[in-house]
Design a protein around this motif. Structure first.
Motif, PDB file in Angstrom:
ATOM      1  N   PRO A   1      -9.207  -0.871  -0.465  1.00  0.00           N
ATOM      2  CA  PRO A   1      -8.112  -0.745  -1.430  1.00  0.00           C
ATOM      3  C   PRO A   1      -8.070   0.639  -2.088  1.00  0.00           C
ATOM      4  O   PRO A   1      -7.059   0.998  -2.685  1.00  0.00           O
ATOM      5  N   ASP A   2      -9.130   1.405  -1.938  1.00  0.00           N
ATOM      6  CA  ASP A   2      -9.202   2.738  -2.532  1.00  0.00           C
ATOM      7  C   ASP A   2      -8.487   3.807  -1.697  1.00  0.00           C
ATOM      8  O   ASP A   2      -8.318   4.936  -2.145  1.00  0.00           O
TER       9      ASP A   2
ATOM     10  N   VAL B   1       1.563  -3.227  13.073  1.00  0.00           N
ATOM     11  CA  VAL B   1       1.155  -2.165  12.143  1.00  0.00           C
ATOM     12  C   VAL B   1       0.984  -2.724  10.733  1.00  0.00           C
ATOM     13  O   VAL B   1       0.011  -2.401  10.047  1.00  0.00           O
ATOM     14  N   ALA B   2       1.885  -3.582  10.310  1.00  0.00           N
ATOM     15  CA  ALA B   2       1.775  -4.172   8.977  1.00  0.00           C
ATOM     16  C   ALA B   2       0.500  -5.009   8.848  1.00  0.00           C
ATOM     17  O   ALA B   2      -0.141  -5.012   7.797  1.00  0.00           O
ATOM     18  N   ARG B   3       0.117  -5.694   9.916  1.00  0.00           N
ATOM     19  CA  ARG B   3      -1.128  -6.478   9.886  1.00  0.00           C
ATOM     20  C   ARG B   3      -2.331  -5.552   9.740  1.00  0.00           C
ATOM     21  O   ARG B   3      -3.261  -5.843   8.979  1.00  0.00           O
ATOM     22  N   ILE B   4      -2.326  -4.425  10.456  1.00  0.00           N
ATOM     23  CA  ILE B   4      -3.423  -3.455  10.340  1.00  0.00           C
ATOM     24  C   ILE B   4      -3.476  -2.900   8.921  1.00  0.00           C
ATOM     25  O   ILE B   4      -4.552  -2.805   8.322  1.00  0.00           O
ATOM     26  N   GLN B   5      -2.323  -2.563   8.367  1.00  0.00           N
ATOM     27  CA  GLN B   5      -2.287  -2.055   6.994  1.00  0.00           C
ATOM     28  C   GLN B   5      -2.832  -3.088   6.016  1.00  0.00           C
ATOM     29  O   GLN B   5      -3.594  -2.743   5.105  1.00  0.00           O
ATOM     30  N   ALA B   6      -2.438  -4.335   6.186  1.00  0.00           N
ATOM     31  CA  ALA B   6      -2.910  -5.389   5.285  1.00  0.00           C
ATOM     32  C   ALA B   6      -4.428  -5.518   5.357  1.00  0.00           C
ATOM     33  O   ALA B   6      -5.100  -5.672   4.323  1.00  0.00           O
ATOM     34  N   GLU B   7      -4.978  -5.439   6.564  1.00  0.00           N
ATOM     35  CA  GLU B   7      -6.424  -5.526   6.713  1.00  0.00           C
ATOM     36  C   GLU B   7      -7.123  -4.344   6.034  1.00  0.00           C
ATOM     37  O   GLU B   7      -8.142  -4.514   5.358  1.00  0.00           O
ATOM     38  N   TRP B   8      -6.569  -3.134   6.206  1.00  0.00           N
ATOM     39  CA  TRP B   8      -7.167  -1.960   5.554  1.00  0.00           C
ATOM     40  C   TRP B   8      -7.041  -2.039   4.036  1.00  0.00           C
ATOM     41  O   TRP B   8      -7.953  -1.648   3.313  1.00  0.00           O
TER      42      TRP B   8
END
Length: 182
Positions: free
Chosen positions: A22-23, A10-17
């Motif tokens: 970034p908005d 999940v953290a990897r997905i969040q980092a990619e998003w």
């Protein structure tokens, strides 16, 4: 950049998003994404136990609802549908399968000859008692991955959150439950 080995899925997905959008605030994914992922993993673990007894998750639910009814272990199909949160059509299919397996019987209601009653058979009761014992042992194993304090805190948080999510929404407004997520 964060060390990718230290990040969970999940953290990897969040980092990619965060990189790509970034908005948009993606912090809700931290909770919702992990709950979704955990739900899938827990379902796999739970259904493995049901499978040992030749049951699907839905069939296990029906047998449990009948067993919880107490002596004489019977309920109307509509009542079973409410207790297992499925449509009456889906309930009919589950009951058909359980009846073919000799785990339940159907009969006309004494009160209303148009109505039906579904009851556990002796073999059905024996099976669900064994399956439920194994199921609870499995749930204990899964919950023991947390400390008792963590489990107590998590239960309190989930109870409060679920109560709020299940509250009916006023009509006319947009319902977040109608929106997709990912």
């Amino acid at each position: 950049m964060e060390d990718r080995r230290l990040l969970d899925h999940v953290a990897r997905i969040q980092a990619e998003w965060r990189r790509e959008r970034p908005d948009v605030d993606v912090t809700p994914q931290g909770v919702i994404g992990r709950l979704h992922r955990l739900g899938g993993l827990l379902t796999e673990e739970l259904t493995r136990v049901y499978g040992r007894y030749g049951l699907s998750e839905g069939e296990f639910d029906v047998l449990c609802a009948l067993r919880r009814a107490g002596e004489p272990y019977e309920r109307a199909p509509g009542e079973l549908a409410v207790h297992t949160m499925v449509t009456t059509g889906a309930m009919t299919k589950r009951i058909d399968r359980l009846e073919r397996a000799g785990l339940v019987t159907r009969r006309r209601s004494d009160d209303d000859q148009r109505g039906r009653i579904v009851a556990l058979t002796g073999p059905g009761r024996e099976l669900i008692d064994r399956a439920f014992t194994d199921h609870m042992r499995n749930e204990r194993h899964l919950l023991d991955l947390l400390t008792p304090a963590e489990a107590e805190t998590l239960e309190a948080l989930l109870t409060a959150w679920l109560a709020r999510v299940e509250q009916p929404r006023p009509s006319g407004g947009e319902d977040y439950r109608d929106q997709g997520a990912h």
